[in-house]
Design an enzyme around this catalytic site. Sequence first.
Site, short mmCIF file in Angstrom:
data_model
loop_
_atom_site.label_atom_id
_atom_site.label_comp_id
_atom_site.label_asym_id
_atom_site.label_seq_id
_atom_site.Cartn_x
_atom_site.Cartn_y
_atom_site.Cartn_z
N GLU A 40 1.25 -1.86 0.20
CA GLU A 40 0.34 -0.36 0.39
C GLU A 40 0.84 1.32 0.20
O GLU A 40 1.60 1.45 1.03
CB GLU A 40 -0.91 -0.10 1.97
CG GLU A 40 -1.79 1.25 1.60
CD GLU A 40 -1.76 1.41 2.52
OE1 GLU A 40 -2.12 2.36 2.90
OE2 GLU A 40 -2.46 0.68 3.69
N LYS A 131 -11.19 -2.97 7.51
CA LYS A 131 -10.15 -2.26 8.05
C LYS A 131 -10.15 -2.09 9.38
O LYS A 131 -10.85 -0.89 9.12
CB LYS A 131 -9.26 -1.16 6.59
CG LYS A 131 -8.33 -0.06 7.57
CD LYS A 131 -7.81 0.53 7.31
CE LYS A 131 -6.45 1.09 7.57
NZ LYS A 131 -6.16 2.73 6.71
#
Length: 203
Positions: A40, A131
């Site tokens: 990421e 998340k």
Amino acid sequence: MTFQQQCERCPVVAILRGITPDEITDVCETLREAGIRLLEVPLNSPDALESIRRAAREYHAGTELLIGAGTVLTPAAVREVAEAGGRFIISPDTNPEVIRETKRLGLVSMPGFFTATEAFAALRAGADCLKLFPAGALGPGYVKDLKAVIKAPIMAVGGVDTANAADFLKVCAGIGVGSALYKPGKPLSAIAEDARRFTASAR
């Protein structure tokens, strides 16, 4: 490979906050060699879209790595990531507009949540996985309780380190690791050593 397939191979997302385009390839290669498959690039990193573009160009033709973006806060940012070649979108919050645009463009959506209410709002908007952020202060027990009603995959992010990674992985689909794995100026040898510790926890 899909996000889910890469997560099954190694359920660790490396969060490369602060990375620059000039170092992205070396860091990607170091993490790949250590066994990490999901990377990421937060959009508040310097020239983040160029880093994503370079990494996607280098790796998306094969099956070794999958590159996406973090700290994605607007639908416009989702479009920019898609144009740069990113394959997944991670946010710190639950924003239905961001989730819907992510899915419209065929990308994997992972919005951030803190409560069950936010989790269900994200799923109703079309999120693929969730998340939990920040996870460290809540602990794996919080995830275990949530899973009684939330059946979507949950990733633990924020405060995850080598001391608690294995415990989170007992109840989570994966973990996102930032400063415990990468920070600007950290030598590649140290990144590799820490990455191997996290992949060992995943095993």
